[in-house]
Design an enzyme around this catalytic site. Structure first.
Site, short mmCIF file in Angstrom:
data_model
loop_
_atom_site.label_atom_id
_atom_site.label_comp_id
_atom_site.label_asym_id
_atom_site.label_seq_id
_atom_site.Cartn_x
_atom_site.Cartn_y
_atom_site.Cartn_z
N GLU A 258 87.32 -30.30 -20.33
CA GLU A 258 87.61 -31.47 -19.49
C GLU A 258 87.61 -31.09 -18.01
OE1 GLU A 258 91.18 -33.37 -20.89
OE2 GLU A 258 90.28 -33.89 -22.81
N HIS A 276 90.41 -39.19 -20.64
CA HIS A 276 91.73 -38.75 -21.12
C HIS A 276 92.83 -39.66 -20.54
CE1 HIS A 276 93.96 -34.97 -22.75
NE2 HIS A 276 94.62 -36.08 -23.03
#
Length: 523
Positions: A258, A276
């Site tokens: 990420e 997220h």
């Protein structure tokens, strides 16, 4: 009492704290300033920006509680806090509804192709026939993992008229009946579900739980959603499955790396991606602030908080007596969850020797339960909530005390019953945690690294064949112990090995003639 607010939290939480303490908000405080100024505070509230390191904790003589206004505590040195007797609390329940709603949002976005249709209209197009959707009513939703979030997804999916299948090896029939869901194995779920959503923690067991073999089991029109953790789905295999039409679509809020830069999934039209944000709502942040504020108030008022990550409050003398056994309790819990076959139904824990005289050794029981439950649930389990969670999952826990410790100063005996097996393990602390009995066999095993436990018929050549089979899989044996009761009967071998042992290697050992069972345990 003084509370430091080191990160932005909802005003409702600050107002709660102002009822019992002087509140100082310094949401731009630097790490250097924190180390210098923390000495004046009894509590600190953080989100994810501020790191509560060992250096910070050791510079805080007044500190009683660290509160994380959220779920994860990766930015808090929990070990250092425990050593200093500082409680660490969080707000695990604050995001359950929020994540469940985001999950359903992604399900709708994929089933009705909302993201693609939005993009098309904004480009000046009117492609109605391109965006034929799938109705959720009457479809089967497969939920992998039935903790707090999975249970909330059930409620919302039922409102859409969906049938629910659940894969969770640890859910009880009673809990499933209360929720009105059908419990199945993973293969059955993957074959029959139209929509699959994942709500399990990322552990060595769930790493790449969903990869190409699992995609090949799914329906061609299946949609898979992951709002849990990156790494549960193997993204390279997901790309292949989506590109080839093996499945119809996917939606992700979490990724192996990420942010997912240069990820080939970004090129596909049949996937919806969010950054997220499943837990990111104003309501969740408000609730998290209120929850941790109330936890701090309980501590200041002399009560026990609910969401303690490390330990409940205990008097210094009890802490001194049982602290050496913390590591042993954790290792015994890890051993049991890895040797259980199916649902654990009973745990009988007996404290022997001087441990039998300690009034609050239930803290050790809570530590054992914490290690058993954490690998199988998405929400954090701590020593305060572990007994309640165990009860809700149908695990009967009993404690006993006796003086016979078989020559050891102290000893912990645990008998575990699961659907598919029973295991008895005994452990002691003798300069370091050790396992001294497995079922009816006496052993002397260090509780570090990987061990392979093999039950076999005690006849010539078996030990050699087991060693050879491990060698074929490049598993090196560091130590070996053998126990038996009668020559020619059943024996047990405990092998300390240098490499982690996969399920395939376990199965290869179990397939040998005269080998009754084999299990690998990573401590």
């Amino acid at each position: 009492m003084k509370v430091l607010i080191a990160d932005q939290i909802n005003q409702k939480g600050i107002e709660e704290l102002e009822e019992v303490a002087e509140v100082v908000a310094r949401t731009d405080i630097t790490p250097e300033e924190l180390v210098k100024d923390i000495k004046d505070f009894d509590a600190i509230v953080v989100r994810s920006r501020t790191k509560v390191t060992r250096e910070v904790i050791e510079a805080a003589p007044l500190l009683k509680i660290i509160a994380r206004a959220g779920v994860g505590v990766d930015n808090v040195d929990v070990e250092a806090a425990t050593e200093r007797g500082v409680m660490v609390v969080n707000a695990p329940e604050s995001t359950s509804v929020t994540v469940a709603e985001h999950t359903m949002g992604l399900v709708l976005a994929m089933s009705r192709k909302i993201a693609l249709a939005d993009k098309s209209v904004k480009e000046g197009k009117w492609e109605k026939s391109r965006f034929m959707g799938m109705e959720l009513n009457g479809k089967t939703l497969g939920i992998v993992g039935m903790g707090r979030i999975g249970s909330q997804v059930v409620i919302r999916a039922k409102a859409f008229g969906m049938d629910i299948m659940v894969y969770d090896p640890y859910i009880t029939p009673e809990a499933a009946a209360d929720l009105g869901v059908e419990v199945v194995d993973l293969e059955t779920l993957l074959k029959n579900a139209d929509v699959i959503t994942i709500h399990v923690p990322l552990t060595p067991e769930t790493k790449y739980l969903i990869s190409m073999p699992q995609f090949k089991l799914m329906k061609e029109n299946a949609i898979i959603v992951n709002c849990a953790r990156g790494g549960i789905i193997k993204e390279s295999d997901l790309y292949e499955a989506l590109s080839s039409g093996e499945i119809a679509g996917a939606a992700l809020d979490v990724y192996e790396t990420e942010p997912p830069k240069e990820n080939p999934l970004l090129e596909l039209d049949n996937i919806v991606l969010t950054p997220h944000i499943a837990a990111s709502t104003s309501e969740a942040q408000r609730d998290a602030a209120i929850i941790v504020a109330r936890e701090i108030k309980k501590v200041f008022q002399g009560d026990s908080p609910k969401n303690v990550i490390n330990m409940p409050v205990m008097d210094p003398e009890t802490f001194r007596l049982i602290k050496p056994f913390f590591g042993l309790a954790e290792k015994l819990g890890k051993f049991l969850i890895q040797t259980a076959k199916g649902n654990i139904t009973e745990l009988d824990i007996t404290y022997c020797g001087e441990l039998a005289e300690v009034q609050k050794n239930d803290i050790l029981t809570r530590m054992i339960l914490q290690e058993i439950l954490n690998p199988i649930l998405t929400e954090p389990i701590n020593m305060v909530n572990a007994p309640g969670v165990a009860k809700n999952r149908g695990i009967m826990v009993t404690e006993a005390k006796r003086c016979d410790s078989r020559g050891y100063k102290d000893l912990i005996n645990i008998k575990m019953k699961a659907d598919g097996n029973e295991v008895i393990v005994e452990g002691v602390f003798d300069k370091e945690p050790k396992i001294v009995k497995i079922n009816s066999y006496q052993v002397d095993v260090e509780t570090e690294g990987t061990m392979v436990i093999v039950r076999y018929k005690d006849i010539p050549g078996i030990i050699g064949s087991i060693g050879t089979k491990l060698g074929e899989h490049e598993i090196n044996i560091a130590k070996m112990q053998v126990g038996r009761q009668t020559p020619g009967g059943e024996a047990v071998m405990v092998l300390k090995v240098d490499q982690k042992v996969s399920k395939d290697v376990e199965d290869a050992v179990k397939s040998l003639d005269n080998v009754h069972d084999a299990v690998a345990v990573n401590l």
